[in-house]
Design a protein around this motif. Structure first.
Motif, short mmCIF file in Angstrom:
data_model
loop_
_atom_site.label_atom_id
_atom_site.label_comp_id
_atom_site.label_asym_id
_atom_site.label_seq_id
_atom_site.Cartn_x
_atom_site.Cartn_y
_atom_site.Cartn_z
N LEU A 144 36.79 32.22 8.76
CA LEU A 144 37.12 32.17 10.12
C LEU A 144 37.89 31.22 10.86
CD1 LEU A 144 33.44 33.55 10.89
CD2 LEU A 144 35.64 34.76 11.16
N ARG A 145 37.81 30.02 10.38
CA ARG A 145 38.54 28.99 10.86
C ARG A 145 40.23 29.08 10.74
NH1 ARG A 145 35.42 24.28 11.86
NH2 ARG A 145 37.33 22.96 11.64
N GLN A 146 40.55 29.98 9.72
CA GLN A 146 41.73 30.23 9.50
C GLN A 146 42.61 30.81 10.57
OE1 GLN A 146 43.23 28.76 6.50
NE2 GLN A 146 40.94 28.24 6.16
N PRO A 147 43.90 30.27 10.83
CA PRO A 147 44.69 30.88 12.06
C PRO A 147 45.02 32.35 11.67
CG PRO A 147 45.89 29.19 10.75
CD PRO A 147 44.45 29.32 10.29
N GLU A 148 45.84 32.84 12.81
CA GLU A 148 46.36 34.24 12.70
C GLU A 148 45.83 35.18 12.01
OE1 GLU A 148 50.10 33.32 10.96
OE2 GLU A 148 50.70 31.74 12.55
N LEU A 149 44.37 35.53 11.92
CA LEU A 149 43.60 36.45 11.42
C LEU A 149 43.67 37.54 12.27
CD1 LEU A 149 40.63 34.45 9.91
CD2 LEU A 149 42.65 35.39 8.52
N SER A 150 43.94 38.87 11.99
CA SER A 150 43.89 39.99 12.64
C SER A 150 42.63 40.05 13.45
CB SER A 150 44.22 41.22 11.80
OG SER A 150 43.30 41.63 10.83
N PRO A 151 42.42 40.87 14.42
CA PRO A 151 41.04 41.19 14.90
C PRO A 151 40.31 42.12 14.02
CG PRO A 151 42.69 41.49 16.49
CD PRO A 151 43.41 41.27 15.12
N ARG A 152 40.85 42.82 13.14
CA ARG A 152 39.93 43.83 12.38
C ARG A 152 39.38 42.85 11.29
NH1 ARG A 152 42.10 48.66 8.36
NH2 ARG A 152 40.04 49.29 7.69
N VAL A 153 40.06 41.87 10.82
CA VAL A 153 39.35 40.95 9.78
C VAL A 153 38.45 40.13 10.48
CG1 VAL A 153 40.14 38.84 8.18
CG2 VAL A 153 41.61 40.83 8.38
#
Length: 468
Positions: A265-274
């Motif tokens: 969850l701390r990773q950048p650029e995750l999609s809203p679905r993920v």
């Protein structure tokens, strides 16, 4: 004389065998005793690790750049769940061929994740490996080194441990040989860690501390003075040992999954679905961890000696409800239930234990909501009644025409747990739950009504300080 290399690692260490006022008389009792000693030893190792690590780390502080402070090798599942240990020790778990690999974070992205990046990696033992029948924990840090093993010797269950560098070196070589066969691609990195944290001569202060923790973590049935000894039937003692082992084995992998999820969850650029899916995983893991913690604590309290009463204090029930109600509403909404609350603006103080009461109430509400059909309405009412505070939960169908749910079918598992086949829910049985409320200074009454279904009523004593 040089020590011969054993097939497993259970012969490397001396037996942990503290004085027992109730010596075991058959294999079942020996097995329970060994498991009890294992749990005590692992709890003691965790305490040592938390004292030896540079600084306490919370989940919010975790990052992939966290400095590795030691090497931890366990089997057959991850043993420790504290965020500071998970983040600062590189953990290798030797899994058995029949272990549930889905519980381990080994292939979350369709490819094998980087061994160094995740700080935790499973390695499967060969089906014929005698080590598959053992539980063990090898700890290598710059402060101390230790090995704990639960296995068999001369056909009898044994829990053993050692700080001796020679024993630790033999244990490491035994495990390294297995890694060479099944996971040679990771060997160079693990060799670097093992060299960095090679077994050291034990400082007597760590050994003394560990011995003290062993006594502190021993179950009452094994170390309580005779005058305070609780007479627990053999069948109930077996239930307690089983539940302690069950809750530990469930909580540990779930905590590992939750920790890895929070790292993702701390990773950048995750999609809203993920983000939504990861949030759901985190939430579900947290709820199940809390449920297991409630079951574990409930059983522990239910079998505690009367002289070891729960600490009760004057507390604000209003603050507790303000903290807990949002979580209760989320639980209800996820099951398409409507939670209606009727609480006076100002509530008197009560006498109980705030931490345990919060946990028990939340578990009770969760079990209550699991039994209701979609669309039901849950009414929570809190009112002072004489010298007590009354908290009541009852349900109503979606409409007057809707039939109410049939009484919940519960099957007893031993003397402490119940299982609901329709929901798959495992929980403390009502007798244990009622005993918990008594220990907390209150009382739980459960009634079945034709229209309202199951109605739970909890009474808590008002504080005399608040009444004066």
């Amino acid at each position: 004389m040089a020590k011969a290399e054993p097939t497993g690692i259970d012969l490397l260490v001396p037996e942990f065998n503290p004085p027992d006022p109730h010596p075991a008389t058959d294999r079942q009792e020996l097995l329970l005793k060994a498991h009890s000693q294992w749990q005590s030893a692992i709890a003691s190792v965790e305490t040592l690790l938390l004292k030896s690590l540079p600084s306490p780390i919370g989940v919010q502080d975790l990052s992939e750049e966290t400095v590795i402070e030691g090497l931890l090798i366990t089997a057959p599942l991850p043993i420790f769940s504290h965020p500071a240990i998970v983040s600062q020790l590189h953990t290798i778990t030797f899994t058995t061929p029949h272990a549930n690999r889905q519980l381990l974070p080994c292939k979350a992205t369709g490819r094998e994740p980087d061994f160094q990046e995740y700080h935790h990696f499973p390695i499967e033992l060969l089906p014929t490996d005698p080590l598959a029948e053992e539980r063990f924990c090898l700890v290598l840090t710059s402060q101390f080194s230790l090995v704990v093993v639960l296995g068999e010797e001369d056909g009898e269950p044994r829990c053993q441990f050692s700080f001796d560098p020679d024993d630790l070196d033999l244990a490491w070589k035994s495990l390294r040989g297995r890694m060479m066969l099944t996971a040679p691609q990771h060997l160079s990195y693990v060799d670097e860690l093992a060299a960095r944290f090679s077994p050291i001569e034990p400082d007597y202060r760590w050994v003394m501390a560990f011995s003290q923790y062993l006594l502190e973590h021993q179950p009452t049935a094994h170390i309580a003075p005779v005058a305070q000894q609780v007479e627990v039937p053999t069948k109930l003692a077996a239930d307690v040992e089983l539940i302690q082992a069950l809750t530990h084995e469930i909580r540990t992998p779930l905590t590992t999954i939750r920790t890895m999820t929070r790292l993702l969850l701390r990773q950048p650029e995750l999609s809203p679905r993920v983000l939504k899916r990861l949030g759901a995983i985190d939430r579900e893991c947290t709820e199940q961890i809390d449920r297991m913690e409630l079951i574990f604590s409930g059983v522990e309290l239910a079998t505690t000696a009367p002289s070891q009463a729960v600490d009760l204090t004057t507390m604000s029930i209003g603050e507790l409800l303000e903290h807990s109600l949002p979580q209760w509403k989320q639980q209800a909404e996820r099951r398409n239930l409507n939670l209606a609350v009727a609480i006076p603006h100002k509530l008197p103080a009560v006498v109980s234990n705030p931490t345990i009461l919060d946990r028990v109430l939340t578990g009770l509400v969760e079990n209550f909501t699991r039994n209701l059909p979609s669309g039901s309405r849950i009414q929570v009412e809190v009112t002072p009644v004489g010298d007590r505070l009354k908290l009541q939960l009852q349900s109503q169908p979606e409409s007057d025409e809707s039939p109410h749910t049939a009484p919940t079918v519960r099957h007893a598992i031993g003397q402490l747990l119940t299982f609901q086949p329709e929901t798959g829910n495992l929980s403390l049985n009502m007798n244990v739950t009622k005993n918990l409320f008594q220990l907390l200074g209150g009382k739980l009454i459960v009634r079945q009504h034709l229209q309202q279904g199951e109605v739970l009523t909890i009474f808590l004593p008002l504080s005399t300080i608040a009444q004066s």
